[in-house]
Design a protein around this motif. Structure first.
Motif: not given
Length: 76
Positions: A12-19
């Protein structure tokens, strides 16, 4: 019976920073903002997962006192 929903905090955290686009030339500032966003997302989902676990436990025990206690507090 309600099924438990658990979200992987790291994914979830990686997804939150991916864009997450930060308009800055300062690498240190960008890193700090990205880290802050990652940690915020990670701990938010950890809290969500804990709350979800408590809800499942309460629904299993049907303990009215626990339910009333949770309704009386705003931890989220």
């Amino acid at each position: 019976m309600k099924e438990k929903m658990i979200i992987d905090p790291e994914k979830f955290a990686y997804t939150a920073i991916s864009n997450y686009d930060i308009a800055s030339e300062d690498d240190e500032l960008i890193s700090k903002k990205m880290l802050s966003r990652y940690l915020t997302a990670y701990y938010l989902i950890t809290k969500f997962n804990d709350l979800e676990e408590k809800q499942i436990d309460i629904s299993k025990t049907n303990d009215i006192k626990k339910i009333l206690t949770m309704l009386g507090t705003n931890n989220y």
